[in-house]
Design a protein around this motif. Structure first.
Motif, mmCIF file in Angstrom:
data_model
loop_
_atom_site.group_PDB
_atom_site.id
_atom_site.type_symbol
_atom_site.label_atom_id
_atom_site.label_comp_id
_atom_site.label_asym_id
_atom_site.label_seq_id
_atom_site.Cartn_x
_atom_site.Cartn_y
_atom_site.Cartn_z
ATOM 1 N N ILE A 62 0.849 -1.195 0.000
ATOM 2 C CA ILE A 62 0.000 0.000 0.000
ATOM 3 C C ILE A 62 0.878 1.235 0.000
ATOM 4 C CG2 ILE A 62 -1.690 1.348 1.298
ATOM 5 C CD1 ILE A 62 -2.847 -1.253 2.358
ATOM 6 N N VAL A 63 0.657 2.088 -0.977
ATOM 7 C CA VAL A 63 1.340 3.389 -1.034
ATOM 8 C C VAL A 63 0.285 4.461 -0.835
ATOM 9 C CG1 VAL A 63 2.640 5.019 -2.448
ATOM 10 C CG2 VAL A 63 3.174 2.568 -2.541
ATOM 11 N N LEU A 64 0.429 5.226 0.224
ATOM 12 C CA LEU A 64 -0.502 6.313 0.536
ATOM 13 C C LEU A 64 0.124 7.633 0.136
ATOM 14 C CD1 LEU A 64 -2.995 7.592 1.912
ATOM 15 C CD2 LEU A 64 -1.709 7.492 4.072
ATOM 16 N N VAL A 65 -0.530 8.341 -0.772
ATOM 17 C CA VAL A 65 -0.061 9.657 -1.197
ATOM 18 C C VAL A 65 -0.858 10.722 -0.447
ATOM 19 C CG1 VAL A 65 0.301 11.216 -3.129
ATOM 20 C CG2 VAL A 65 0.487 8.751 -3.477
ATOM 21 N N GLU A 66 -0.156 11.530 0.311
ATOM 22 C CA GLU A 66 -0.788 12.608 1.055
ATOM 23 C C GLU A 66 -0.497 13.925 0.349
ATOM 24 O OE1 GLU A 66 -0.149 10.532 5.462
ATOM 25 O OE2 GLU A 66 0.990 12.325 4.914
ATOM 26 N N THR A 67 -1.549 14.604 -0.100
ATOM 27 C CA THR A 67 -1.351 15.880 -0.782
ATOM 28 C C THR A 67 -1.555 17.044 0.181
ATOM 29 O OG1 THR A 67 -3.643 16.025 -1.529
ATOM 30 C CG2 THR A 67 -2.076 14.893 -2.976
ATOM 31 N N ALA A 68 -1.013 18.199 -0.194
ATOM 32 C CA ALA A 68 -0.979 19.342 0.720
ATOM 33 C C ALA A 68 -2.163 20.277 0.590
ATOM 34 C CB ALA A 68 0.316 20.132 0.490
ATOM 35 N N VAL A 69 -2.983 20.080 -0.437
ATOM 36 C CA VAL A 69 -4.126 20.972 -0.663
ATOM 37 C C VAL A 69 -5.410 20.159 -0.637
ATOM 38 C CG1 VAL A 69 -5.208 22.619 -2.238
ATOM 39 C CG2 VAL A 69 -2.710 22.516 -2.056
ATOM 40 N N ALA A 70 -6.352 20.541 0.198
ATOM 41 C CA ALA A 70 -7.612 19.814 0.301
ATOM 42 C C ALA A 70 -8.439 19.983 -0.956
ATOM 43 C CB ALA A 70 -8.410 20.298 1.513
ATOM 44 N N GLU A 71 -8.964 18.903 -1.451
ATOM 45 C CA GLU A 71 -9.831 18.962 -2.621
ATOM 46 C C GLU A 71 -11.213 19.438 -2.201
ATOM 47 O OE1 GLU A 71 -13.127 17.395 -4.801
ATOM 48 O OE2 GLU A 71 -12.311 16.270 -3.141
ATOM 49 N N THR A 72 -11.755 20.361 -2.932
ATOM 50 C CA THR A 72 -13.104 20.865 -2.692
ATOM 51 C C THR A 72 -13.859 20.822 -4.008
ATOM 52 O OG1 THR A 72 -12.366 23.126 -3.103
ATOM 53 C CG2 THR A 72 -12.347 22.379 -0.821
ATOM 54 N N GLU A 73 -15.042 21.403 -4.082
ATOM 55 C CA GLU A 73 -15.766 21.471 -5.357
ATOM 56 C C GLU A 73 -14.974 22.325 -6.333
ATOM 57 O OE1 GLU A 73 -18.845 18.887 -4.876
ATOM 58 O OE2 GLU A 73 -18.169 19.938 -6.636
ATOM 59 N N GLY A 74 -15.052 21.971 -7.602
ATOM 60 C CA GLY A 74 -14.303 22.698 -8.612
ATOM 61 C C GLY A 74 -12.917 22.105 -8.768
ATOM 62 N N VAL A 75 -11.955 22.939 -9.059
ATOM 63 C CA VAL A 75 -10.616 22.475 -9.390
ATOM 64 C C VAL A 75 -9.694 22.377 -8.175
ATOM 65 C CG1 VAL A 75 -8.545 23.047 -10.722
ATOM 66 C CG2 VAL A 75 -10.791 23.341 -11.745
ATOM 67 N N THR A 76 -9.960 23.131 -7.123
ATOM 68 C CA THR A 76 -9.046 23.204 -5.985
ATOM 69 C C THR A 76 -8.666 21.825 -5.456
ATOM 70 O OG1 THR A 76 -10.060 25.302 -5.323
ATOM 71 C CG2 THR A 76 -8.668 24.185 -3.698
#
Length: 458
Positions: A174-188
């Motif tokens: 299992i490889v868990l990728v943690e991103t630094a920007v929370a995904e919200t509606e739209g592109v963010t």
């Protein structure tokens, strides 16, 4: 779909007992029939996921039986042991097909600081060996704050994703990728997720990617003017996956035939769809409801998920009907239809999950939603990869071909009602393909070897 809202968590309190029922949904809140947790919804200006129905409560000290859950909260709750029996996984394990040598990639914003410990506790509880979770941070991931509802929401999603994938494919990496920007509606948040996925693909990391997030197609810039370029510019990771034979999955959502509005505070009053689930390069994973006894045997056929949320499904307003759905033209029309296939997602029949990232709510929770279903199916793909001795890649053609041969382990789901939700009429469960559960679900002992064989010719 919403732009990456983690499936939500909500507390259910009955007779003084408090349990955590996590609706692993594409930003879809649990309905008040289980809990009416205080909603946390953010506007796009705040650039955080709209995690509705999120409430931190004390977890159970140990998993309860189905009968105990029904007595306390009026829902069934299942263990991985019961899931394995229900999906006929044990014959595969006995033959040595456990996901060994294969890698599942899980992508979540922020991640969880206790994910390895929690998987170890989860595995020990159910007599399974644990697995090493390799964490890759993408960007400057902020330090985890247990008082930050967005971070704890994502940590709950992360925990669910990891434990469900491991439950099905116990020997897969299992490889868990943690991103630094929370995904919200739209592109963010989505550009960070897509760039992380492409990087791992280019470096040969991962055989299957599971995505328990999504944003409503209508919330992307330009949608109202018929300009879908903002979605088109995000597809590069999926195109890269296709070139490298990596299977990409995404939860179909928990808003039935509708989905969240741009502000994350409500739902469209019409049929909509969400991305990346709607992308023809992605296998869309919908939701069902299991009906099991204490041993995990079925007491009734699997039915449509429509409790405290409903399995996402319907026509894309962005993508035309792909070739692999030409045989389903009478159902999907000229548009891409979702989901493709389904796994357990109902809260009434949810999965036990262990977490300790929040010191005020350490313990066992019950989770549901299609963000449970997608990691479950990622385990199925990892098993098929091992059985095939290679990556099975884009499974669409094989999946729809196998659906026409019911002896191949594709199990039709035509029980239950439909995926109507929030006043928007959904699609009924029917014989064959439908936009409530796709081609249905799987009997793993038959489906895994069939998929492994079919992928060699697709």
């Amino acid at each position: 779909m919403r732009i990456t809202r983690p499936r939500t968590r909500a507390g259910a309190t009955t007779a003084g007992a408090t349990a955590l029922v996590a609706a692993a949904m594409i930003a879809t809140p649990l309905s008040t029939s289980i809990t009416a947790a205080s909603a946390h919804a953010a506007t796009p200006a705040e650039a955080v996921p709209a995690v509705a129905g999120h409430q931190l409560v004390s977890g159970e000290s140990s998993p309860l039986s189905i009968a105990q859950c029904q007595a306390k909260w009026k829902i069934a709750c299942y263990t991985p042991v019961q899931y394995r029996q229900a999906y006929n996984l044990n014959p595969l394990y006995k033959s040595g097909v456990t996901g060994k040598g294969r890698t599942i990639v899980i992508v979540d914003s922020y991640g969880s600081p206790t994910v390895q410990h929690d998987l170890d506790v989860y595995s020990k509880q159910f007599g399974m060996k644990s697995a090493k979770v390799q964490v890759k941070k993408w960007g400057h991931v902020p330090e985890f704050d247990p008082k930050n509802a967005d971070m704890t929401g994502w940590a709950g999603e992360t925990t669910l994703d990891v434990e469900m994938a491991h439950a099905v494919a116990p020997d897969a990496k299992i490889v868990l990728v943690e991103t630094a920007v929370a995904e919200t509606e739209g592109v963010t948040g989505l550009p960070e997720m897509m760039s992380a996925e492409k990087s791992l693909i280019d470096h040969g990391v991962g055989d299957v990617i599971t995505q328990s997030f999504g944003a409503t197609e209508n919330t992307f810039p330009g949608f109202d003017k018929g300009d879908f370029s903002s979605i088109g510019k995000l597809r590069y990771a999926f195109k890269d996956a296709a070139r490298h034979g990596v299977t990409v999955l995404a939860s179909s959502g928990d808003g039935g035939a509708t989905d969240s509005t741009a502000d994350g505070k409500g739902y469209y009053k019409k049929r909509v769809n969400s991305w990346p689930s709607s992308d023809p390069l992605v296998t869309s994973i919908g939701g069902t409801q299991l009906h099991l006894d204490a041993k995990g045997n079925r007491t009734a056929p699997e039915s449509v998920y429509n409790d405290n949320g409903a399995g996402g499904g319907g026509q894309s307003h962005v993508f035309d009907r792909p070739a692999f759905q030409n045989g389903e033209k009478k159902v999907v029309g000229n548009r891409r239809g979702t989901p493709d296939v389904s796994m357990a997602a109902a809260v009434n029949g949810g999965a036990w999950v262990y977490s300790s990232f929040d010191p005020t709510a350490v313990g066992w929770d019950v989770s549901g939603g299609t963000s449970e279903a997608s990691p479950l199916f990622s385990g199925i793909v990892a098993l098929a990869d091992q059985a095939a001795g290679r990556r099975v890649g884009d499974i669409h053609k094989a999946l729809y071909t196998l659906a026409d041969r019911r002896s191949s382990g594709v199990v039709d789901v035509n029980d239950g009602t439909d995926n109507s939700y929030q006043g928007v009429t959904g699609y009924p469960a029917a014989n064959g393909y439908d936009m409530a559960t796709g081609v249905g679900t799987v009997d793993a002992a038959r489906f895994v070897p069939a998929l492994a064989r079919a992928s060699r010719h697709s």
